[in-house]
Design a protein around this motif. Structure first.
Motif, PDB file in Angstrom:
ATOM      1  N   LEU A   1       0.838  -1.195   0.000  1.00  0.00           N
ATOM      2  CA  LEU A   1       0.000   0.000   0.000  1.00  0.00           C
ATOM      3  C   LEU A   1       0.873   1.246   0.000  1.00  0.00           C
ATOM      4  O   LEU A   1       1.708   1.431   0.883  1.00  0.00           O
ATOM      5  N   CYS A   2       0.679   2.099  -0.993  1.00  0.00           N
ATOM      6  CA  CYS A   2       1.467   3.321  -1.103  1.00  0.00           C
ATOM      7  C   CYS A   2       0.633   4.371  -1.831  1.00  0.00           C
ATOM      8  O   CYS A   2      -0.170   4.025  -2.712  1.00  0.00           O
ATOM      9  N   HIS A   3       0.805   5.630  -1.464  1.00  0.00           N
ATOM     10  CA  HIS A   3       0.084   6.687  -2.187  1.00  0.00           C
ATOM     11  C   HIS A   3       0.545   6.766  -3.627  1.00  0.00           C
ATOM     12  O   HIS A   3      -0.263   7.018  -4.535  1.00  0.00           O
ATOM     13  N   TYR A   4       1.821   6.542  -3.859  1.00  0.00           N
ATOM     14  CA  TYR A   4       2.400   6.734  -5.189  1.00  0.00           C
ATOM     15  C   TYR A   4       2.531   5.410  -5.942  1.00  0.00           C
ATOM     16  O   TYR A   4       2.833   4.377  -5.347  1.00  0.00           O
ATOM     17  N   PRO A   5       2.330   5.414  -7.263  1.00  0.00           N
ATOM     18  CA  PRO A   5       2.557   4.205  -8.042  1.00  0.00           C
ATOM     19  C   PRO A   5       4.045   3.845  -8.039  1.00  0.00           C
ATOM     20  O   PRO A   5       4.905   4.722  -8.153  1.00  0.00           O
ATOM     21  N   ILE A   6       4.341   2.571  -7.876  1.00  0.00           N
ATOM     22  CA  ILE A   6       5.713   2.078  -7.828  1.00  0.00           C
ATOM     23  C   ILE A   6       5.875   1.077  -8.962  1.00  0.00           C
ATOM     24  O   ILE A   6       5.089   0.129  -9.076  1.00  0.00           O
ATOM     25  N   LEU A   7       6.886   1.257  -9.783  1.00  0.00           N
ATOM     26  CA  LEU A   7       7.070   0.351 -10.922  1.00  0.00           C
ATOM     27  C   LEU A   7       7.584  -1.014 -10.478  1.00  0.00           C
ATOM     28  O   LEU A   7       7.197  -2.043 -11.029  1.00  0.00           O
TER      29      LEU A   7
ATOM     30  N   GLY B   1      -2.544   5.334  -5.323  1.00  0.00           N
ATOM     31  CA  GLY B   1      -3.391   6.442  -5.736  1.00  0.00           C
ATOM     32  C   GLY B   1      -2.559   7.467  -6.488  1.00  0.00           C
ATOM     33  O   GLY B   1      -1.742   7.140  -7.328  1.00  0.00           O
ATOM     34  N   HIS B   2      -2.798   8.740  -6.194  1.00  0.00           N
ATOM     35  CA  HIS B   2      -1.988   9.878  -6.644  1.00  0.00           C
ATOM     36  C   HIS B   2      -2.234  10.296  -8.090  1.00  0.00           C
ATOM     37  O   HIS B   2      -2.345  11.490  -8.376  1.00  0.00           O
ATOM     38  N   THR B   3      -2.296   9.359  -9.028  1.00  0.00           N
ATOM     39  CA  THR B   3      -2.326   9.722 -10.446  1.00  0.00           C
ATOM     40  C   THR B   3      -3.738   9.954 -10.991  1.00  0.00           C
ATOM     41  O   THR B   3      -3.883  10.339 -12.163  1.00  0.00           O
ATOM     42  N   HIS B   4      -4.770   9.740 -10.162  1.00  0.00           N
ATOM     43  CA  HIS B   4      -6.151   9.982 -10.582  1.00  0.00           C
ATOM     44  C   HIS B   4      -6.434   9.293 -11.929  1.00  0.00           C
ATOM     45  O   HIS B   4      -5.873   8.258 -12.225  1.00  0.00           O
ATOM     46  N   ARG B   5      -7.286   9.888 -12.738  1.00  0.00           N
ATOM     47  CA  ARG B   5      -7.545   9.385 -14.098  1.00  0.00           C
ATOM     48  C   ARG B   5      -6.796  10.309 -15.054  1.00  0.00           C
ATOM     49  O   ARG B   5      -7.362  11.233 -15.644  1.00  0.00           O
ATOM     50  N   SER B   6      -5.517  10.078 -15.209  1.00  0.00           N
ATOM     51  CA  SER B   6      -4.644  11.017 -15.906  1.00  0.00           C
ATOM     52  C   SER B   6      -3.777  10.293 -16.928  1.00  0.00           C
ATOM     53  O   SER B   6      -3.644   9.070 -16.903  1.00  0.00           O
ATOM     54  N   PRO B   7      -3.141  11.044 -17.835  1.00  0.00           N
ATOM     55  CA  PRO B   7      -2.199  10.429 -18.764  1.00  0.00           C
ATOM     56  C   PRO B   7      -1.052   9.722 -18.037  1.00  0.00           C
ATOM     57  O   PRO B   7      -0.530   8.714 -18.530  1.00  0.00           O
ATOM     58  N   GLU B   8      -0.675  10.243 -16.868  1.00  0.00           N
ATOM     59  CA  GLU B   8       0.386   9.594 -16.097  1.00  0.00           C
ATOM     60  C   GLU B   8      -0.031   8.201 -15.652  1.00  0.00           C
ATOM     61  O   GLU B   8       0.778   7.258 -15.678  1.00  0.00           O
ATOM     62  N   ASP B   9      -1.309   8.050 -15.260  1.00  0.00           N
ATOM     63  CA  ASP B   9      -1.763   6.727 -14.837  1.00  0.00           C
ATOM     64  C   ASP B   9      -1.847   5.771 -16.021  1.00  0.00           C
ATOM     65  O   ASP B   9      -1.508   4.581 -15.896  1.00  0.00           O
ATOM     66  N   VAL B  10      -2.282   6.263 -17.160  1.00  0.00           N
ATOM     67  CA  VAL B  10      -2.316   5.439 -18.369  1.00  0.00           C
ATOM     68  C   VAL B  10      -0.908   4.963 -18.707  1.00  0.00           C
ATOM     69  O   VAL B  10      -0.685   3.790 -19.043  1.00  0.00           O
TER      70      VAL B  10
ATOM     71  N   GLN C   1       0.205   2.246 -16.135  1.00  0.00           N
ATOM     72  CA  GLN C   1      -0.416   0.954 -16.397  1.00  0.00           C
ATOM     73  C   GLN C   1       0.124   0.315 -17.677  1.00  0.00           C
ATOM     74  O   GLN C   1       0.220  -0.910 -17.778  1.00  0.00           O
ATOM     75  N   ASP C   2       0.511   1.137 -18.637  1.00  0.00           N
ATOM     76  CA  ASP C   2       1.144   0.606 -19.851  1.00  0.00           C
ATOM     77  C   ASP C   2       2.504  -0.011 -19.522  1.00  0.00           C
ATOM     78  O   ASP C   2       2.873  -1.047 -20.092  1.00  0.00           O
ATOM     79  N   CYS C   3       3.231   0.610 -18.585  1.00  0.00           N
ATOM     80  CA  CYS C   3       4.505   0.042 -18.145  1.00  0.00           C
ATOM     81  C   CYS C   3       4.298  -1.316 -17.482  1.00  0.00           C
ATOM     82  O   CYS C   3       5.071  -2.260 -17.707  1.00  0.00           O
ATOM     83  N   ILE C   4       3.251  -1.435 -16.651  1.00  0.00           N
ATOM     84  CA  ILE C   4       2.939  -2.712 -16.012  1.00  0.00           C
ATOM     85  C   ILE C   4       2.601  -3.762 -17.072  1.00  0.00           C
ATOM     86  O   ILE C   4       3.048  -4.920 -16.993  1.00  0.00           O
ATOM     87  N   LYS C   5       1.827  -3.361 -18.063  1.00  0.00           N
ATOM     88  CA  LYS C   5       1.476  -4.276 -19.152  1.00  0.00           C
ATOM     89  C   LYS C   5       2.723  -4.772 -19.876  1.00  0.00           C
ATOM     90  O   LYS C   5       2.843  -5.967 -20.185  1.00  0.00           O
ATOM     91  N   ARG C   6       3.659  -3.866 -20.140  1.00  0.00           N
ATOM     92  CA  ARG C   6       4.883  -4.258 -20.836  1.00  0.00           C
ATOM     93  C   ARG C   6       5.750  -5.168 -19.977  1.00  0.00           C
ATOM     94  O   ARG C   6       6.384  -6.095 -20.482  1.00  0.00           O
ATOM     95  N   LEU C   7       5.756  -4.920 -18.665  1.00  0.00           N
ATOM     96  CA  LEU C   7       6.481  -5.821 -17.766  1.00  0.00           C
ATOM     97  C   LEU C   7       5.872  -7.219 -17.787  1.00  0.00           C
ATOM     98  O   LEU C   7       6.595  -8.221 -17.728  1.00  0.00           O
TER      99      LEU C   7
END
Length: 211
Positions: A119-125, A139-148, A151-157
C-alpha cells in the motif's frame, strides 16, 4: 472486512465539475454536495468494525474545522497512508486515525486465500514481491495520462515472462475514489479484483510473501 480508497480530496473545490482546474471534474456542483454524497456512500457500506486504508490525499493542505468534523463521521478504523496533500499538523485530525504511515505491507484474505498487498500513495514500478504475486494498491495519479502511462509500463512488464518466478501477472490497482470501479466509496479487495475480471479461486495453492 478491509476496504481501500485514496484521493478523496475533501474540501478541494478544484475537483468539482466546471472548476476549470483540469482535475477530476467530479459530477458535483458544490463541496457540500460532494461531502454529503461521499459520506453517505462510505457509511452505508463501512461498519465500525471494518478497517479502511486511505492511500493518501484525504484533503488539501491546511487546517480545516470542516474536514475534522467530516472525518469524525466516517465509520470504521481508519489508517492513513500519507499522501502529498495530507497535512496532519492539527492533532485533532491526526487522532482520528488509528495509524498514519508512508508505506504499508499487509495480508488480506478472500475465501481463505491470503493475498499480500503493498500500500502506497504513489505508483511504484517495482514493488516488494511483485514477481511472486504481491499486489500494489496506490493512488496519486487519478484518471490522468500519467496513470495510463504507468499501467502501460505494467502491461509491458507482464510481457516479459522472464521477470516472473511464477506464471502470474504483475498487478497494480489505482484505488482513487474517482475511478469508475471505485464509485466514490471504499472497495474491498474482492471487489477490486472482480472489477478487473480476475477470478478468485476457492483456494489458492500458494500465497506471495514479503521476503
Amino acid at each position: 472486512m478491509n476496504y481501500y480508497i485514496s484521493d478523496l480530496h475533501f474540501c478541494c473545490a478544484s475537483q468539482l465539475a466546471g472548476s476549470g482546474s483540469g482535475y477530476d471534474e467530479r459530477d458535483y456542483k458544490t463541496l457540500e454536495e460532494m461531502h454529503t454524497d461521499m459520506l453517505a456512500r462510505w457509511n452505508r457500506k463501512v461498519t465500525n468494525g471494518d478497517t479502511v486504508y486511505i492511500l493518501g490525499d484525504l484533503s488539501k493542505r491546511g487546517k480545516s474545522e470542516e474536514l475534522i468534523a467530516l472525518v469524525a463521521q466516517l465509520k470504521g478504523h481508519k489508517i492513513l497512508v500519507h499522501g502529498n496533500h495530507d497535512d496532519l499538523s492539527d492533532y485533532r485530525l491526526r487522532q482520528l486515525f488509528e495509524e498514519v504511515c508512508n508505506y504499508k505491507e499487509i495480508t488480506d484474505n478472500i475465501r481463505g486465500n491470503a493475498y499480500k498487498l503493498v500500500l502506497c500513495h504513489y505508483p511504484i514500478l517495482f514493488w516488494n514481491g511483485q514477481h511472486r504475486g504481491n499486489i500494489l494498491l496506490y493512488g496519486h495519479t487519478h484518471r490522468s495520462p500519467e496513470d495510463v502511462f504507468f499501467q502501460d509500463c505494467i502491461k509491458r512488464l507482464n510481457e516479459r515472462k522472464d521477470l516472473h518466478e511464477e506464471d502470474q501477472d504483475f498487478l497494480a490497482i489505482n484505488v482513487g475514489c474517482m475511478q469508475p470501479y471505485m464509485n466514490y466509496e471504499p472497495q474491498s479487495l474482492k471487489e477490486l479484483l472482480e472489477a478487473r475480471g480476475i477470478e478468485i479461486p476457492e483456494k489458492r495453492k500458494k500465497e506471495g510473501n514479503f521476503r
